[in-house]
Design an enzyme around this catalytic site. Structure first.
Site, mmCIF file in Angstrom:
data_model
loop_
_atom_site.group_PDB
_atom_site.id
_atom_site.type_symbol
_atom_site.label_atom_id
_atom_site.label_comp_id
_atom_site.label_asym_id
_atom_site.label_seq_id
_atom_site.Cartn_x
_atom_site.Cartn_y
_atom_site.Cartn_z
ATOM 1 N N ASP A 1 9.547 2.827 1.541
ATOM 2 C CA ASP A 1 8.409 3.677 1.882
ATOM 3 C C ASP A 1 8.160 3.545 3.384
ATOM 4 O OD1 ASP A 1 6.000 4.872 2.390
ATOM 5 O OD2 ASP A 1 4.926 3.949 0.713
ATOM 6 N N PHE B 1 0.865 -1.186 0.000
ATOM 7 C CA PHE B 1 0.000 0.000 0.000
ATOM 8 C C PHE B 1 0.895 1.227 0.000
ATOM 9 C CE2 PHE B 1 -2.467 3.546 1.434
ATOM 10 C CZ PHE B 1 -3.620 3.394 0.697
ATOM 11 N N LYS C 1 3.037 11.247 7.038
ATOM 12 C CA LYS C 1 2.230 11.066 8.257
ATOM 13 C C LYS C 1 2.779 11.819 9.486
ATOM 14 C CE LYS C 1 0.120 6.761 6.773
ATOM 15 N NZ LYS C 1 -1.224 7.066 6.328
HETATM 16 N N1 PLP Z 1 2.733 4.858 1.867
HETATM 17 C C1 PLP Z 1 2.348 4.129 2.934
HETATM 18 C C2 PLP Z 1 3.238 3.023 3.426
HETATM 19 C C3 PLP Z 1 1.140 4.386 3.564
HETATM 20 O O1 PLP Z 1 0.772 3.654 4.606
HETATM 21 C C4 PLP Z 1 0.333 5.431 3.070
HETATM 22 C C5 PLP Z 1 -0.965 5.731 3.699
HETATM 23 O O2 PLP Z 1 -1.511 4.997 4.476
HETATM 24 C C6 PLP Z 1 0.773 6.161 1.960
HETATM 25 C C7 PLP Z 1 1.983 5.851 1.395
HETATM 26 C C8 PLP Z 1 -0.058 7.280 1.405
HETATM 27 O O3 PLP Z 1 -0.082 8.377 2.258
HETATM 28 P P1 PLP Z 1 -1.221 9.485 2.109
HETATM 29 O O4 PLP Z 1 -2.511 8.880 2.537
HETATM 30 O O5 PLP Z 1 -0.764 10.600 3.015
HETATM 31 O O6 PLP Z 1 -1.229 9.895 0.674
#
Ligand code: PLP
Length: 427
Positions: free
Chosen positions: A246, A161, A275
């Site tokens: 990520d 994700f 976040k």
């Molecule tokens: N990458 C990871 C690992 C995430 O958990 C998330 C969101 O949950 C994102 C990217 C995307 O972040 P955003 O919702 O701020 O676009």
């Protein structure tokens, strides 16, 4: 006449006061009417937050054991972060990166110092930072590695994700995330998370990067198999492939270290953060990387109007200082270890397994007895907010500022609700 005017005045006053504010049911009904139904929230309408606590519009108090998927790692309305926000809001907010401001580079210097990266590119949401990583990797592949133009490939993991943009969902394995949103962006190869042989087999001369979550959050807090990330990193180095992590959810203390990679391998070539970087008050994200990777960007090649604004930078800088000075990663390691042990001790037919690291724990639910959704609704009724993922795992991720007593309070609610369900099943 005077009495009538007085009555009218009182009605007008009350209609603007709390007394006449809507009930939870009314807000939920309004949400059903005016919002696109792209979420299925728990039936709770929150109004106020402080530390690990949240209150709904009726004044009912909840322990937040979700912290907005790690965005509120510092706790709600963290005093230091609010002070930095207020001070900066009175001074300078948004000017765009058409000009420099006095907040952005000191914040990025701090982030580089903490992560060991050379340079960073500020964005707003996690998905934008992931997009930035993809663009950086592709341009590096074409301009530095020498992959023929438009041929760069990126290897990702199944059940990943990384966000919701059209390019990002192009490499999602979730049908729900993709259905009807094609045509999709090509250039991604998906391999099972944790399988080093599959990853080795997927590398070609056109592979620019491997992009992974070190721990798969949405997939149910899936930890990497022992030695996996170290082997991936080695494989990447051997094949001149970028190793990009990520850490939007796993980063900034959540797992008991400042970054999850510190548990498993050396620093990556690129690091995606978001976040908690916004201190629980603003969307702030960044892509960081090595000198060679980050300097593929040239003026005009990428950007964002709000990315790196002075207000966001001041908040992010304070958020980083709070993490470091208040030892939040260490706190997450200590309290997370305790939480994991306590949850693993629970002997209940409802629980299939408990796994996690730091204050980031997944409880796998025996869905023959109860769905994860039903269970979190029962927990909510008892004043504990959590979130399910994939209808079989409950995610526990409280603010890292949680105290031992507050954690015990949450554990007791979980035990009580599980006992209740067990009794019902036995009847
Ligand atoms: N990458 C990871 C690992 C995430 O958990 C998330 C969101 O949950 C994102 C990217 C995307 O972040 P955003 O919702 O701020 O676009």
């Amino acid at each position: 006449m005077r009495i009538l005017l007085k009555t009218l005045f009182i009605i007008l006053f009350l209609s603007h006061s709390e007394v006449f504010s809507k009930s939870s049911e009314e807000y939920i009904e309004l949400e059903h009417q005016v919002l696109a139904p792209n979420y299925n929230p728990l039936p709770v309408v929150l109004q106020r937050g402080k530390g690990v606590w949240l209150w709904d519009v009726e004044g009912k108090k909840y322990l937040d054991m979700m912290s907005a998927y790690s965005a509120v790692s510092h706790g709600h309305a963290n005093e230091r972060i609010l002070r930095a926000l207020r001070q900066q809001a009175n001074r300078l907010n948004v000017t765009s990166r058409a000009y420099c401001n006095d907040q952005l580079s000191p914040m990025m210097e701090k982030l580089c110092q903490l992560s060991g990266m050379d340079r960073g590119l500020p964005m707003n949401t996690g998905a934008e930072a992931v997009e930035t990583a993809i663009k950086a990797a592709r341009r590096w592949g074409h301009h530095v590695k020498g992959i023929p133009e438009n041929k760069a490939e990126i290897i990702v993991a199944k059940n990943n994700f990384h966000g919701r943009t059209t390019t990002i969902i192009s490499f999602s394995s979730s049908k729900k995330n993709r259905d009807g949103f094609g045509p999709f962006t090509p250039g991604f190869v998906s391999v099972p998370f944790g399988n080093i042989h599959a990853l080795r087999a997927a590398i070609t001369p056109n592979t620019a990067a491997v992009i992974l979550e070190p721990i798969q959050g949405e997939a149910g807090i899936q930890l990497p198999p022992k030695g996996y990330l170290k082997k991936v990193q080695k494989l990447c180095r051997k094949n001149n492939v970028l190793f990009i992590l990520d850490e939007v959810q796993s980063g900034l203390g959540r797992t008991g270290k400042m970054f999850a990679f510190q548990h498993y391998c050396q620093k990556p070539d690129g690091l995606i953060l978001g976040k908690a970087l916004g201190g629980g008050v603003l969307p702030v994200s960044a892509f960081l990387g090595t000198e060679e990777l980050m300097t593929v960007f040239t003026p005009g090649s990428h950007g964002s109007t709000f990315g790196g604004n002075a207000l966001a930078a001041a908040v992010a800088h304070e958020a980083l200082k709070v993490l470091e000075e208040e030892f939040l990663p260490e706190r997450s390691a200590k309290l997370g270890g305790y939480l994991l042990k306590e949850l693993q001790k629970i002997d209940s037919p409802v629980i299939k397994g408990v796994h996690g690291i730091g204050l980031w724990i997944g409880i796998d639910v025996n869905t023959d007895i109860i769905s994860a959704r039903e269970l979190i609704e029962r927990l909510m009724d008892r004043g504990l907010l959590t979130k399910e993922t994939h209808d079989k795992t409950i995610r526990i991720a409280p603010p890292l500022t949680i105290t031992h007593d507050e954690l015990d309070y949450g554990i007791q609610i979980i035990k009580d609700v599980l006992e209740e369900i067990e009794l019902q099943v036995m009847l």
